[in-house]
Design a protein around this motif. Structure first.
Motif, PDB file in Angstrom:
ATOM      1  N   HIS A  12      -4.252  48.216  11.979  1.00 16.89           N
ATOM      2  CA  HIS A  12      -4.326  49.387  11.261  1.00 16.89           C
ATOM      3  C   HIS A  12      -4.880  50.777  12.117  1.00 16.89           C
ATOM      4  O   HIS A  12      -4.553  51.793  12.026  1.00 16.89           O
ATOM      5  CB  HIS A  12      -5.147  49.564   9.930  1.00 16.89           C
ATOM      6  CG  HIS A  12      -4.865  50.590   8.980  1.00 16.89           C
ATOM      7  ND1 HIS A  12      -3.603  50.700   8.522  1.00 16.89           N
ATOM      8  CD2 HIS A  12      -5.420  51.648   8.650  1.00 16.89           C
ATOM      9  CE1 HIS A  12      -3.647  51.786   7.639  1.00 16.89           C
ATOM     10  NE2 HIS A  12      -4.870  52.382   7.655  1.00 16.89           N
ATOM     11  N   ASN A  13      -5.682  50.230  12.808  1.00 17.93           N
ATOM     12  CA  ASN A  13      -6.618  51.256  13.889  1.00 17.93           C
ATOM     13  C   ASN A  13      -5.577  51.597  14.678  1.00 17.93           C
ATOM     14  O   ASN A  13      -5.344  52.677  15.345  1.00 17.93           O
ATOM     15  CB  ASN A  13      -7.686  50.618  14.536  1.00 17.93           C
ATOM     16  CG  ASN A  13      -8.933  50.673  13.474  1.00 17.93           C
ATOM     17  OD1 ASN A  13      -8.668  51.423  12.627  1.00 17.93           O
ATOM     18  ND2 ASN A  13      -9.950  49.710  13.803  1.00 17.93           N
ATOM     19  N   ALA A  14      -4.666  50.763  15.375  1.00 23.57           N
ATOM     20  CA  ALA A  14      -3.668  51.127  16.306  1.00 23.57           C
ATOM     21  C   ALA A  14      -2.607  51.774  15.728  1.00 23.57           C
ATOM     22  O   ALA A  14      -2.148  52.791  16.304  1.00 23.57           O
ATOM     23  CB  ALA A  14      -2.950  49.628  16.731  1.00 23.57           C
ATOM     24  N   HIS A  15      -2.374  51.699  14.269  1.00 24.28           N
ATOM     25  CA  HIS A  15      -1.231  52.470  13.783  1.00 24.28           C
ATOM     26  C   HIS A  15      -1.685  53.881  13.671  1.00 24.28           C
ATOM     27  O   HIS A  15      -0.721  54.659  13.931  1.00 24.28           O
ATOM     28  CB  HIS A  15      -0.876  51.772  12.229  1.00 24.28           C
ATOM     29  CG  HIS A  15      -0.397  52.834  11.363  1.00 24.28           C
ATOM     30  ND1 HIS A  15       0.929  53.294  11.570  1.00 24.28           N
ATOM     31  CD2 HIS A  15      -0.790  53.240  10.174  1.00 24.28           C
ATOM     32  CE1 HIS A  15       1.277  53.971  10.681  1.00 24.28           C
ATOM     33  NE2 HIS A  15       0.094  54.033   9.707  1.00 24.28           N
ATOM     34  N   HIS A  16      -2.963  54.086  13.233  1.00 22.81           N
ATOM     35  CA  HIS A  16      -3.327  55.355  12.917  1.00 22.81           C
ATOM     36  C   HIS A  16      -3.566  56.202  14.303  1.00 22.81           C
ATOM     37  O   HIS A  16      -2.933  57.352  14.470  1.00 22.81           O
ATOM     38  CB  HIS A  16      -4.883  55.350  12.340  1.00 22.81           C
ATOM     39  CG  HIS A  16      -4.529  55.565  10.911  1.00 22.81           C
ATOM     40  ND1 HIS A  16      -4.733  56.787  10.304  1.00 22.81           N
ATOM     41  CD2 HIS A  16      -4.601  54.470   9.988  1.00 22.81           C
ATOM     42  CE1 HIS A  16      -4.820  56.514   8.914  1.00 22.81           C
ATOM     43  NE2 HIS A  16      -4.755  55.060   8.843  1.00 22.81           N
ATOM     44  N   ILE A  17      -3.630  55.397  15.344  1.00 20.69           N
ATOM     45  CA  ILE A  17      -4.014  56.427  16.672  1.00 20.69           C
ATOM     46  C   ILE A  17      -2.713  56.595  17.210  1.00 20.69           C
ATOM     47  O   ILE A  17      -2.539  57.667  17.746  1.00 20.69           O
ATOM     48  CB  ILE A  17      -4.818  55.473  17.827  1.00 20.69           C
ATOM     49  CG1 ILE A  17      -6.411  55.315  17.279  1.00 20.69           C
ATOM     50  CG2 ILE A  17      -4.729  55.917  18.972  1.00 20.69           C
ATOM     51  CD1 ILE A  17      -7.212  56.470  17.223  1.00 20.69           C
ATOM     52  N   ALA A  18      -1.634  55.634  17.179  1.00 19.96           N
ATOM     53  CA  ALA A  18      -0.452  55.773  17.735  1.00 19.96           C
ATOM     54  C   ALA A  18       0.739  55.874  16.665  1.00 19.96           C
ATOM     55  O   ALA A  18       1.793  55.021  16.758  1.00 19.96           O
ATOM     56  CB  ALA A  18      -0.110  54.471  18.616  1.00 19.96           C
ATOM     57  N   CYS A  19       0.424  56.576  15.721  1.00 19.97           N
ATOM     58  CA  CYS A  19       1.153  56.948  14.591  1.00 19.97           C
ATOM     59  C   CYS A  19       2.681  56.999  14.985  1.00 19.97           C
ATOM     60  O   CYS A  19       3.119  58.050  15.552  1.00 19.97           O
ATOM     61  CB  CYS A  19       0.758  58.043  13.497  1.00 19.97           C
ATOM     62  SG  CYS A  19       1.920  58.217  12.130  1.00 19.97           S
ATOM     63  N   ASN A  20       3.613  56.166  14.823  1.00 16.74           N
ATOM     64  CA  ASN A  20       5.182  56.073  14.869  1.00 16.74           C
ATOM     65  C   ASN A  20       5.655  56.088  16.347  1.00 16.74           C
ATOM     66  O   ASN A  20       6.606  56.414  16.820  1.00 16.74           O
ATOM     67  CB  ASN A  20       5.753  57.032  14.180  1.00 16.74           C
ATOM     68  CG  ASN A  20       6.105  56.971  12.748  1.00 16.74           C
ATOM     69  OD1 ASN A  20       5.374  56.086  12.144  1.00 16.74           O
ATOM     70  ND2 ASN A  20       7.248  57.368  12.274  1.00 16.74           N
ATOM     71  N   SER A  21       4.543  55.563  17.166  1.00 17.01           N
ATOM     72  CA  SER A  21       5.151  55.358  18.568  1.00 17.01           C
ATOM     73  C   SER A  21       5.756  53.957  18.416  1.00 17.01           C
ATOM     74  O   SER A  21       5.188  52.711  18.102  1.00 17.01           O
ATOM     75  CB  SER A  21       3.927  55.200  19.495  1.00 17.01           C
ATOM     76  OG  SER A  21       4.424  54.646  20.833  1.00 17.01           O
ATOM     77  N   LEU A  22       7.174  53.844  19.263  1.00 21.07           N
ATOM     78  CA  LEU A  22       7.963  52.514  18.724  1.00 21.07           C
ATOM     79  C   LEU A  22       7.187  51.346  19.715  1.00 21.07           C
ATOM     80  O   LEU A  22       7.429  50.377  19.345  1.00 21.07           O
ATOM     81  CB  LEU A  22       9.607  52.892  19.458  1.00 21.07           C
ATOM     82  CG  LEU A  22      10.134  53.568  18.362  1.00 21.07           C
ATOM     83  CD1 LEU A  22      11.437  53.846  19.135  1.00 21.07           C
ATOM     84  CD2 LEU A  22      10.118  53.136  16.846  1.00 21.07           C
ATOM     85  N   ASP A  23       6.747  51.668  20.647  1.00 22.21           N
ATOM     86  CA  ASP A  23       5.961  50.737  21.443  1.00 22.21           C
ATOM     87  C   ASP A  23       4.598  50.563  21.264  1.00 22.21           C
ATOM     88  O   ASP A  23       3.960  49.354  22.072  1.00 22.21           O
ATOM     89  CB  ASP A  23       6.407  50.808  22.993  1.00 22.21           C
ATOM     90  CG  ASP A  23       6.286  52.275  23.440  1.00 22.21           C
ATOM     91  OD1 ASP A  23       5.859  53.191  22.675  1.00 22.21           O
ATOM     92  OD2 ASP A  23       6.151  52.478  24.875  1.00 22.21           O
TER      93      ASP A  23
END
Length: 447
Positions: free
Chosen positions: A195-206
């Protein structure tokens, strides 16, 4: 003295973006977080993703005022020579400061208390329905209630993971383990990691794991090139199996969501029993064991295998509503390839999120996540304040000509299916990918 300050350029800062050499800038001051990354409560992934750049907006979003005091010991003595703050960042920081002065980050309300009370009451009702009732319909009703319990319990785990909902950090951790591991069977450690990775890189495919669902789903034809997941550290192979499954993803979307919980169980076990460093691994495993003791025992009290299978499927089907909500918030939004950028952090959040418009009496049902953009911009803000700040966020987006997408639950489903269908049709016609991809890019300028 100003003349005695030591400066480095943004280009020089970018060189310090590798494991073992992590530097960041906050408000123009440069910090070495190489060793701190191992102790960072949010894990090392956010620091690795944002290393080598100014991360002021992200730091403000995720840290309380007390966190600033820990920065001095990490200061390198350097300042950014070409440090620049955009107008949208200035307005965002001003808004965050106003919320802090009003005490919004500290006023939790009683949402968590009421949610936990509701979870306990539902759990008691489930036990009564299974143990004391003989009707098949009572058993199926209990299964539905159990699914709703899991949904609400997940919201409590989400809230306690983002900000402290209890009186101290220890009780907050207990709330996380109970609402996540013990009640739902999903590790809070796994949730924090992704979830932390999702928030920081919101909608980056890689970089964003919440979009990386190959071979089952692909929200963009860029996945057809077998891109490498930076988060998982492996290539997402788009092979013949992936092509077949993705070609029908707009038909399989809802059936997959019904059993989507199985994937969460698998991901939990893969992390907890991996060689990766996992915070509180033993506590997380103990919590998971609690779930896998009480849930099978509860199901075993049902009179026959037909009812047991129906009970499990029904409970999973109800939680599909939450899985669908999570995907509605992002699947149809703009996507991009590459690492997140601290300089356009606000813009990436607005472009990568979709709000779900609903009446206030439905806020409990969505757990506050219908205000997805507001939550992404101010993740420490308790959900009881998200509705009241929504007009301010909308005005800020309008001022800077940034998207503020808020649609009904029905419309969000239509947008998501449309996105999946677009990619599905392209997956079927890979014999002529150039024309299709150019057409898709024309309508989706950010991916």
């Amino acid at each position: 003295m100003e003349g005695q300050k030591k400066y480095i350029t943004c280009e020089e800062l970018k060189k310090h973006n590798k494991p073992g050499d992590l530097w960041i800038s906050i408000q123009g001051k440069v910090y070495n977080v190489t060793d701190w990354a191992k102790q960072h409560p949010g894990g090392d992934t956010p620091l690795l993703n944002l290393a080598g750049q100014d991360v002021t907006d992200a730091f403000i979003a995720y840290h309380p005022g007390t966190a600033w005091q820990y920065l001095d010991k990490l200061f390198t003595g350097y300042y950014l020579q070409d440090f620049h703050v955009s107008e949208v960042s200035r307005d965002y920081r001003r808004l965050a400061s106003e919320f802090s002065k009003l005490g919004l980050f500290d006023r939790k309300g009683h949402v968590c208390l009421w949610s936990l009370t509701a979870v306990v009451m539902m759990f008691c009702a489930v036990l009564y329905g299974v143990l004391k009732c003989e009707s098949v319909w009572a058993h199926l009703g209990s299964a539905s209630l159990l699914g709703l319990l899991w949904v609400q319990s997940a919201y409590v785990g989400h809230d306690s993971g983002h900000y402290q909902v209890m009186c101290n950090r220890r009780f907050n951790k207990v709330a996380q383990l109970l609402s996540g591991n013990c009640l739902t069977g999903i590790s809070i450690a796994w949730w924090k990691w992704t979830h932390n990775a999702h928030h920081i890189a919101c909608n980056s495919l890689d970089y964003d794991p919440d979009l990386q669902h190959i071979p089952v789903f692909a929200v963009s034809p860029r996945f057809f090139d077998s891109i490498t997941s930076v988060f998982y550290g492996r290539k997402l192979e788009f092979d013949s199996v992936s092509r077949f499954l993705v070609s029908y993803q707009h038909w399989t979307y809802y059936p997959v969501m019904i059993v989507g919980r199985v994937n969460l169980f698998i991901q939990t076990f893969l992390l907890l029993f991996s060689r990766r460093k996992v915070p509180d691994r033993a506590l997380n495993i103990m919590g998971i064991l609690v779930f896998w003791i009480w849930f099978p025992i509860l199901v075993s009290f049902l009179p026959n295998w037909t009812e047991r299978v129906l009970f499990v499927l029904t409970s999973f089907a109800v939680t599909a509503i939450q899985h669908i909500q999570f995907t509605l918030n992002h699947f149809s939004a703009n996507v991009y390839v590459g690492p997140p950028s601290g300089n356009d952090w606000f813009e990436k959040q607005t472009g990568g999120t979709v709000d779900i418009s609903c009446s206030s009496y439905m806020d409990w049902f969505f757990g506050g996540l219908q205000f997805q953009l507001e939550h992404h911009l101010f993740p420490r803000l308790p959900r009881c304040h998200l509705r009241k700040i929504s007009p301010l966020v909308k005005d800020l987006c309008k001022k800077h000509n940034l998207p503020y997408v808020s649609v009904s639950f029905w419309e969000a489903n239509k947008l998501t299916i449309r996105t999946l269908k677009t990619a599905a049709l392209q997956a079927r016609d890979l014999a002529n990918p150039v024309t299709n991809n150019l057409l898709w890019e024309a309508f989706n300028t950010h991916g």
